[in-house]
Scaffold this active site. Sequence first.
Site, PDB file in Angstrom:
ATOM      1  N   ASP A  45     -15.058 -14.518  19.015  1.00 40.38           N
ATOM      2  CA  ASP A  45     -15.450 -13.142  18.712  1.00 40.38           C
ATOM      3  C   ASP A  45     -14.226 -12.383  18.224  1.00 40.38           C
ATOM      4  O   ASP A  45     -13.277 -12.186  18.976  1.00 40.38           O
ATOM      5  CB  ASP A  45     -16.026 -12.476  19.971  1.00 40.38           C
ATOM      6  CG  ASP A  45     -16.649 -11.115  19.668  1.00 40.38           C
ATOM      7  OD1 ASP A  45     -16.475 -10.611  18.538  1.00 40.38           O
ATOM      8  OD2 ASP A  45     -17.307 -10.564  20.570  1.00 40.38           O
ATOM      9  N   LYS A  90     -28.000  -6.558  21.955  1.00 38.38           N
ATOM     10  CA  LYS A  90     -27.538  -6.003  23.232  1.00 38.38           C
ATOM     11  C   LYS A  90     -28.388  -4.776  23.528  1.00 38.38           C
ATOM     12  O   LYS A  90     -28.579  -3.922  22.658  1.00 38.38           O
ATOM     13  CB  LYS A  90     -26.067  -5.589  23.148  1.00 38.38           C
ATOM     14  CG  LYS A  90     -25.104  -6.758  23.036  1.00 38.38           C
ATOM     15  CD  LYS A  90     -23.669  -6.298  22.903  1.00 38.38           C
ATOM     16  CE  LYS A  90     -22.744  -7.509  22.746  1.00 38.38           C
ATOM     17  NZ  LYS A  90     -21.419  -7.130  22.218  1.00 38.38           N
ATOM     18  N   GLU A 125     -18.364 -14.311  15.977  1.00 39.48           N
ATOM     19  CA  GLU A 125     -18.985 -12.995  16.100  1.00 39.48           C
ATOM     20  C   GLU A 125     -18.173 -11.962  15.348  1.00 39.48           C
ATOM     21  O   GLU A 125     -16.950 -11.907  15.482  1.00 39.48           O
ATOM     22  CB  GLU A 125     -18.993 -12.574  17.582  1.00 39.48           C
ATOM     23  CG  GLU A 125     -20.314 -12.734  18.260  1.00 39.48           C
ATOM     24  CD  GLU A 125     -20.280 -12.173  19.668  1.00 39.48           C
ATOM     25  OE1 GLU A 125     -20.220 -10.944  19.833  1.00 39.48           O
ATOM     26  OE2 GLU A 125     -20.306 -12.970  20.607  1.00 39.48           O
ATOM     27  N   LYS A 140     -12.056 -14.489  22.741  1.00 41.65           N
ATOM     28  CA  LYS A 140     -11.745 -13.276  21.995  1.00 41.65           C
ATOM     29  C   LYS A 140     -10.519 -13.535  21.121  1.00 41.65           C
ATOM     30  O   LYS A 140      -9.511 -14.064  21.609  1.00 41.65           O
ATOM     31  CB  LYS A 140     -11.465 -12.131  22.963  1.00 41.65           C
ATOM     32  CG  LYS A 140     -12.689 -11.685  23.763  1.00 41.65           C
ATOM     33  CD  LYS A 140     -13.686 -10.940  22.884  1.00 41.65           C
ATOM     34  CE  LYS A 140     -14.785 -10.302  23.715  1.00 41.65           C
ATOM     35  NZ  LYS A 140     -15.755  -9.558  22.876  1.00 41.65           N
ATOM     36  N   ASP A 193     -22.624  -8.615  15.257  1.00 42.84           N
ATOM     37  CA  ASP A 193     -22.716  -7.918  16.542  1.00 42.84           C
ATOM     38  C   ASP A 193     -22.600  -6.405  16.326  1.00 42.84           C
ATOM     39  O   ASP A 193     -23.614  -5.702  16.264  1.00 42.84           O
ATOM     40  CB  ASP A 193     -21.636  -8.440  17.506  1.00 42.84           C
ATOM     41  CG  ASP A 193     -21.749  -7.824  18.892  1.00 42.84           C
ATOM     42  OD1 ASP A 193     -22.729  -7.095  19.146  1.00 42.84           O
ATOM     43  OD2 ASP A 193     -20.860  -8.058  19.734  1.00 42.84           O
TER      44      ASP A 193
HETATM   45 MG    MG Z   1     -19.163  -9.291  20.233  1.00 47.52          MG
END
Ligand code: MG
Length: 366
Positions: A190, A267, A218, A162, A243
């Site tokens: 991400d 997702k 991402e 992240k 995303d």
């Molecule tokens: Mg993501």
Amino acid sequence: MKITSIEWGRISIPLRTPFKTALRTVASVEDIIVKLTADTGETAFGEAPPTGVITGDTSEAICGAIEHHIAPAILGWDMDDFQGATQRVQSALVHNTSAKAAVDMALWDLYGKKLKTPVFRLLGGGKTHIMTDITVSVNPPEVMARDAEIAVQRGFDCIKVKVGVNPALDVARLAAIRAAVPAETVLRIDANQAWTPKEAVRILNGMQEKGLDIELVEQPVKAHDLDGLKYVTERSFVPVLADESVFSPMDAMNILQMGAADLVNIKLMKCGGITNALKITTLAELYGAECMIGCMLEGPVAVNAAAHLACARGVITKFDLDGPMLCAGNPVHGGSRFESKDIYMCEDAGLGVSAVDGIVPLGALA
Ligand code: MG
């Protein structure tokens, strides 16, 4: 087989360590569990995490959508018309994709149990094992490097990092991690919408020039900024995965048509369940784009459902299903086995979940 009751409640699973992204910090998984019961005595389970900062779905919103809209639409429904049931879930109200995902996966579970077939086999899949990455939270570079080392010791060979909190530190974060892990460890990052388009191009190309070998990024820019996303995709040496910009199959079609991203992250909580996720995989196949299957910070019922989808569709080539790995316990009986990076499919009918411990009841319709 008719649906005779729909129950919902909450489970709480503490995390091994707090989960920190550019958008939030969380200490435990607090998910809504849905249980369907049929007149044959079969039960089926679904799960939705409240992820207000991403989907807008709070616990109260998920329960309200189920109680007042979705449950009344399918109570008494005959599972011989399975497609009709899934359509009624999607058309019960707009938005509320997490509530829809929880009920949709429970419907697939029940349908698989009716046909005595695991859902991934029902969907034509032959894969029985996938390997997930694991997420390293945003922290000072030395803490992230240590967390990455621990992940490698736990057996992970693909780490999702992240970034985006104080972008000036992002290259240093990745440099510290790259120096701490074996050369063959795959690093994906991400940004959770944190960068401007120009900042994204500068940071990503800076990382590649330093030889940090980033597999993909991402959501570098704001979810709504598709032109900005396309700007980054066209100029960055790092492949771009959409995303937060892709919720519905329609969103996926727009992005793929525009060439705004190289890959799409599916997702269940964004698209409303397995039914709509299948439409996204078909679109990706048509456009020649690969997909990642991801999850929110969610527990083993929902991630198990995502694993069934992942094993069924070859266009899903990246696996980011580390929710159960981040949890300090597992209240679910049956379903996939989560062992470090490895996810092994269960050959029991439906999604294979037989019970969930510790559900605090919140409501029911029968
Ligand atoms: Mg993501």
